[in-house]
Design a protein around this motif. Structure first.
Motif, mmCIF file in Angstrom:
data_model
loop_
_atom_site.group_PDB
_atom_site.id
_atom_site.type_symbol
_atom_site.label_atom_id
_atom_site.label_comp_id
_atom_site.label_asym_id
_atom_site.label_seq_id
_atom_site.Cartn_x
_atom_site.Cartn_y
_atom_site.Cartn_z
ATOM 1 N N SER A 110 1.010 6.361 -3.719
ATOM 2 C CA SER A 110 -0.067 5.431 -3.489
ATOM 3 C C SER A 110 -0.530 5.083 -4.902
ATOM 4 O O SER A 110 -1.254 5.847 -5.541
ATOM 5 C CB SER A 110 -1.204 6.071 -2.696
ATOM 6 N N ASP A 159 5.693 12.909 -1.978
ATOM 7 C CA ASP A 159 4.544 12.041 -2.211
ATOM 8 C C ASP A 159 3.887 12.564 -3.493
ATOM 9 O O ASP A 159 3.252 13.617 -3.491
ATOM 10 C CB ASP A 159 3.588 12.119 -1.008
ATOM 11 N N SER A 208 0.858 -1.182 0.000
ATOM 12 C CA SER A 208 0.000 0.000 0.000
ATOM 13 C C SER A 208 0.895 1.233 0.000
ATOM 14 O O SER A 208 2.105 1.126 0.257
ATOM 15 C CB SER A 208 -0.902 0.023 1.244
ATOM 16 N N GLY A 209 0.288 2.377 -0.233
ATOM 17 C CA GLY A 209 1.033 3.631 -0.157
ATOM 18 C C GLY A 209 1.604 3.836 1.235
ATOM 19 O O GLY A 209 2.732 4.307 1.402
ATOM 20 N N MET A 210 0.826 3.461 2.254
ATOM 21 C CA MET A 210 1.311 3.632 3.627
ATOM 22 C C MET A 210 2.507 2.722 3.915
ATOM 23 O O MET A 210 3.425 3.105 4.638
ATOM 24 C CB MET A 210 0.195 3.379 4.645
ATOM 25 N N THR A 245 -2.541 3.040 -5.632
ATOM 26 C CA THR A 245 -3.981 2.826 -5.498
ATOM 27 C C THR A 245 -4.764 3.883 -6.298
ATOM 28 O O THR A 245 -5.895 3.638 -6.707
ATOM 29 C CB THR A 245 -4.342 2.986 -3.996
ATOM 30 N N LYS A 246 -4.157 5.042 -6.496
ATOM 31 C CA LYS A 246 -4.849 6.194 -7.071
ATOM 32 C C LYS A 246 -4.611 6.261 -8.588
ATOM 33 O O LYS A 246 -5.047 5.371 -9.287
ATOM 34 C CB LYS A 246 -4.405 7.462 -6.340
HETATM 35 C C1 LIG Z 1 -4.079 7.368 -0.519
HETATM 36 C C2 LIG Z 1 -2.875 8.154 -0.217
HETATM 37 C C3 LIG Z 1 -1.834 7.614 0.535
HETATM 38 C C4 LIG Z 1 -1.916 6.251 1.158
HETATM 39 O O1 LIG Z 1 -1.923 5.233 0.203
HETATM 40 P P1 LIG Z 1 -2.637 3.804 0.418
HETATM 41 O O2 LIG Z 1 -2.372 3.117 -0.872
HETATM 42 O O3 LIG Z 1 -4.073 4.058 0.701
HETATM 43 O O4 LIG Z 1 -1.961 3.161 1.578
HETATM 44 C C5 LIG Z 1 -0.710 8.396 0.751
HETATM 45 N N1 LIG Z 1 -0.612 9.644 0.242
HETATM 46 C C6 LIG Z 1 -1.597 10.202 -0.482
HETATM 47 C C7 LIG Z 1 -1.432 11.580 -1.015
HETATM 48 C C8 LIG Z 1 -2.760 9.478 -0.734
HETATM 49 O O5 LIG Z 1 -3.741 10.046 -1.441
#
Ligand SMILES: *Cc1c(COP(=O)(O)O)cnc(C)c1O
Length: 381
Positions: free
Chosen positions: A192, A170, A73-75, A194-195
């Motif tokens: 992340s 980030d 994950s991003g975290m 994910t986005k």
């Molecule tokens: C969503 C997000 C994260 C965390 O990422 P995950 O994949 O949800 O763990 C970190 N930084 C930003 C700017 C984000 O939008």
């Protein structure tokens, strides 16, 4: 190689064992060895997985780095970067940052003796004043979440370099299509995926990209030692998503520009936050360091109450009320009660994050339909 070509070919090759054009999902935990220690470079899947390595090379290519390191994950990616530091060190971070990033520093790492300091980084000279001998890492988010402030990556990285401090950006909000921080002097980029990189709201994944091989080796060591790796299926989905990154982000930016202008002319709307406006304090820097102004738009209402925002949030149909961002579909969110609920209210208000603030992640639908959706929802005010 130009960016659009890199999204499809950067760091990638047809699969050497079969010629498969698309990177296969290597769903295996281990690899056969011919004799003890005699193998094809793959021993155990926490340490090496071909699908993950393909994604890491592709991301390195997109961000103009030497190597990428992927996480679950991003975290988990941010967690790995923080593990470069030691007890007693200090992280200087942007004050209006992702809620989870604030949380991991204050609630996890402060217990292990790391210190977090949160400041506005819109003025690089101001950043220098906060640096102490303990400062070892600058953590930058730009555009910031959800206020869309802009930090001058080049100027702030220069300050950090002068003091021997690592700079990490980030880059989740911009994506490498709009901004490549390593080219501007940063040492580390975190995503992340994910986005925007994944882009279809179907995977959670994180990544770090660096331009120095020694730093990459350290992060691979942390990746293997701590183990927060992504699975091969998720790596495949992100690789697949990236192939249209340039097309998706370009269209989403066009849509966001029209929506920002529409909202600015709406009588119920107080302020619209979007770095593309000439009047935005970070406009000049954004125009210089980004190749577009992004597809995130925030706005608040004249009547600054959560209940007012709630009316809008519950009345859109195409904009789905949900956390997250960066997918093909448009999302609407309420930072004060959702993404930023873990940040104390006084801290939030210091950054202009009011109770009526609404954040849009603009997708790639037809913009006329998106504006009509907002128009209808705003009539409930
Ligand atoms: C969503 C997000 C994260 C965390 O990422 P995950 O994949 O949800 O763990 C970190 N930084 C930003 C700017 C984000 O939008």
């Amino acid at each position: 190689m130009k960016f659009a070509t890199k999204t499809i070919h950067g760091g990638l090759h047809p699969d050497p064992s079969t010629g498969a054009v698309m990177t296969p999902i290597y769903q295996t935990s281990t690899y056969a060895q011919d004799a003890p220690g005699v193998h094809k470079g793959y021993e155990y899947a926490r340490t090496q997985n071909p699908t993950r390595i393909a994604l890491e090379k592709n991301l390195a290519s997109l961000e103009n780095g030497v190597d990428g390191i992927c996480f679950g994950s991003g975290m988990a990616a941010m967690d790995a970067v923080l593990k470069l530091l030691n007890s007693g060190d200090e992280v200087l971070a942007t004050s209006d940052l992702y809620g989870g990033s604030y949380r991991i520093i204050t609630k996890i790492y402060e217990r292990f003796g790391l210190k977090g300091k949160f400041i506005s980084m819109t003025d690089p000279a101001e950043v220098e004043k906060h640096i102490t001998p303990a400062t070892k890492l600058l953590w930058i988010e730009t555009p910031t979440n959800p206020m869309l402030n802009i930090v001058d990556i080049e100027a702030v990285s220069k300050v950090a370099k002068k003091h021997g401090i690592l700079t990490c950006v980030d880059n989740t909000f911009a994506s490498p299509y709009l901004q490549t921080p390593l080219d501007l002097g940063a040492d580390i980029v975190v995503h992340s995926a994910t986005k925007y990189l994944g882009g279809h709201s179907d995977t959670v994944l994180g990544a770090v990209v660096v331009k120095d091989q020694a730093l990459a080796d350290q992060l691979h060591f942390i990746q293997n030692a701590s183990g927060g790796i992504p699975g091969p299926m998720d790596c495949f989905l992100v690789l697949r998503g990236i192939k249209t990154l340039h097309l998706r982000v370009a269209r989403a930016c066009e849509n966001a520009e029209k929506i920002a202008h529409y909202l600015q002319g709406h009588p119920k709307v107080n302020k619209v936050y979007w770095p593309g406006f000439d009047s935005h304090p970070g406009h000049a820097v954004a125009a210089r360091q980004m190749r577009g102004f992004g597809a995130m738009v925030s706005f608040d209402l004249h009547k600054d109450e959560f209940d007012e925002a709630k009316k809008v949030l519950s009345k859109t149909h195409l904009f789905t009320l949900a956390e997250s961002l960066g997918g093909v579909e448009s999302l609407i969110g309420h930072p004060a009660s959702m993404t930023h609920a873990s940040i104390p209210k006084e801290e939030r208000l210091k950054n202009g994050l009011t109770d009526s603030l609404i954040r849009l992640s603009v997708g790639v639908e037809d913009v006329d339909d998106l504006i009509e959706d907002l128009e209808k929802a705003l009539t409930f005010l």
